[in-house]
Enzyme design. Structure first.
Site, PDB file in Angstrom:
ATOM      1  CD  GLU A   1      -2.672   2.448  -3.831  1.00 19.61           C
ATOM      2  OE1 GLU A   1      -3.005   3.888  -3.772  1.00 19.61           O
ATOM      3  OE2 GLU A   1      -2.856   1.442  -2.776  1.00 19.61           O
ATOM      4  CG  HIS A   2      -0.537   6.181  -0.692  1.00 25.70           C
ATOM      5  ND1 HIS A   2      -0.580   7.279  -0.160  1.00 25.70           N
ATOM      6  CD2 HIS A   2      -1.291   5.079  -0.506  1.00 25.70           C
ATOM      7  CE1 HIS A   2      -2.037   6.916   0.347  1.00 25.70           C
ATOM      8  NE2 HIS A   2      -2.351   5.915   0.011  1.00 25.70           N
TER       9      HIS A   2
ATOM     10  CD  GLU B   1      -4.717   5.474   3.357  1.00 25.14           C
ATOM     11  OE1 GLU B   1      -5.628   4.647   2.492  1.00 25.14           O
ATOM     12  OE2 GLU B   1      -3.702   5.942   2.794  1.00 25.14           O
TER      13      GLU B   1
ATOM     14  CG  HIS C   1      -1.767   1.159   1.443  1.00 30.18           C
ATOM     15  ND1 HIS C   1      -1.473   2.210   2.347  1.00 30.18           N
ATOM     16  CD2 HIS C   1      -2.821   1.795   0.722  1.00 30.18           C
ATOM     17  CE1 HIS C   1      -2.218   3.292   2.294  1.00 30.18           C
ATOM     18  NE2 HIS C   1      -3.092   2.966   1.481  1.00 30.18           N
TER      19      HIS C   1
END
Length: 438
Positions: free
Chosen positions: A62-63, A139, A59
């Site tokens: 991906e950012h 997040e 994740h």
């Protein structure tokens, strides 16, 4: 049944597939009378492929890949997509990551250029790592503040323990805080290779034209001698027993998720399991919704969920209620689950659930983005396209006897559960819940 010839309109509209050198697969579906096109690069790597020490790496990466490439800054990437009114985004799941764009068909070359540049050439610059680390930590904090989201992660951890699917996709504040640039770069180099990738597109798309674009932008990465990675099989084994997890929090409501482990998506009774889930808590007429909310007014939100992975799955029930109603919610929920395990669902309930699944499937595939997603997932999960008609036939073939056999087999298993709310100890939780967890 006659064979479809290329002149047959139905054959012309069927999905097409090309495997390029290096094992990269390109799958497309042309949708007539659609002006848009959706394209995604699907990478067969997700959070379950991380080691525990780098939880959240897929994740985080991906950012990070959107921050810059050798030829584009993050602003350049955003402006290029905004200039054509399109959407460029990505998401990470347990078993895959997808980078996608939704544009007018005429802008597909730009979309392929941008997505390929991000996926292949994202720089992982040191400054970008630190900036995006803070974004991911925000997040995580936001997810922890949302009881329903936080509970979803807590429940899978309670059900699967140390198994990789039990870890949150997003990682933890602790793991993300200490993750290094070198670890992220290594993850990118090892797993973002053509044999792990599928380029899927649907809408106003020409297959041969897309293949040419992919050849152009993937270029030297398409090395001969590699074959596509086979569909994931997983370990097939989850060690340890499900458990009960409690997070005490000063809140207006108690949130609970409880459920059982199931076989994975390749199970022969997979669609009977989906019918069972739908009849239990998948709609307004479901047993749980009717008994907990409509008849007794004990909760506003109550539903079931079904998550299927390569080698395992989870059938769960979620509810949120006032703390003083928690015991009643658990009593009714336990009664419903015990009743279905013992006596099954009715023929009428089976028919309604099958109709709900059929309608939801077809209605959910009326745009290019959802069609693209189906193509990408099918190729990664099964190594081939599974038509909508094939899935509809599988649903139609489910009988109430099969559903009830699945219910008897699964609903008597030991449950895992997670509770978030104003409760001081596990001993203060309803007896029905503690009995189900064992």
């Amino acid at each position: 049944m006659p064979r479809r010839s290329p002149a047959d309109p139905a054959a012309a509209l069927a999905p097409r597939r090309t495997t390029l050198p290096g094992g990269l697969r390109v799958v497309t579906e042309f949708l007539p009378a659609v002006h848009s096109a959706s394209v995604g690069v699907w990478v067969g790597v997700g959070s379950r492929d991380e080691g525990a020490t780098v939880a959240g790496a897929a994740h985080f990466l991906e950012h990070l890949l959107f921050k810059s490439t050798p030829t584009r800054s993050a602003v350049d990437i955003a402006q290029a997509m905004d200039a054509v009114g399109g959407e460029l985004n990505a998401f990470t799941a347990k078993e895959h990551t997808c980078y996608y764009a939704h544009v007018l068909g005429s802008d597909l070359p730009l979309a392929v250029d941008l997505v390929a540049d991000v996926v292949l050439n994202g720089r992982c610059a040191a400054d970008d790592v630190e900036v995006e680390r803070d974004v991911v930590l925000e997040e995580i904090a936001m997810r922890d503040d949302d009881p329903e989201d936080a509970l979803a992660d807590m429940f899978l951890a309670a059900l699967f323990g140390d198994h990789p699917v039990g870890r949150p996709v997003i990682g933890s504040a602790q793991s993300v805080s200490v993750m290094t640039r070198a670890q992220l770069q290594s993850f990118h180099l090892r797993r973002y290779t053509p044999e792990w990738m599928v380029v899927a597109a649907a809408g106003n798309v020409d297959h041969d034209g897309l293949v040419a674009l992919v050849r152009e932008h993937f270029g030297s990465r398409l090395v001969r001698g590699r074959r596509p990675v086979a569909p994931r099989k997983g370990t097939g084994r989850v060690n340890g027993s499900p458990r009960l997890t409690l997070v005490s929090r000063d809140a207006e409501q108690t949130h609970v998720s409880l459920g059982i482990r199931t076989p994975g998506r390749g199970w022969e009774h997979r669609w009977a399991l989906s019918v069972l889930h739908t009849a239990l808590g998948g709609g307004l007429s479901s047993r749980l919704f009717q008994e907990v909310r409509e008849t007794r007014g004990l909760a506003y939100s109550v539903y079931s969920a079904l998550d299927l992975f390569a080698d395992s799955g989870a059938l769960s029930v979620y509810a949120a209620c006032l703390p003083e109603r928690f015991a009643d919610v658990m009593r009714v929920t336990a009664d419903v689950l015990e009743s279905v395990a013992r006596d099954g669902i009715t023929e009428a309930e089976c028919g309604i659930a099958k109709g709900s699944l059929r309608g939801g499937l077809v209605l959910g595939l009326e745009d290019s983005s959802s069609r693209m997603s189906r193509l990408g997932r099918s190729e990664l999960n099964y190594g081939k396209h599974r038509s909508i008609e094939h899935t509809l036939r599988q649903i139609e073939q489910v009988t109430v006897e099969e559903v009830n056999a699945v219910a008897r087999h699964l609903l008597s298993r030991r449950y895992g559960a997670a509770v978030l709310g104003p409760h001081g100890s596990k001993r203060s939780l309803p007896q029905q819940l503690r009995a189900m967890v064992g």
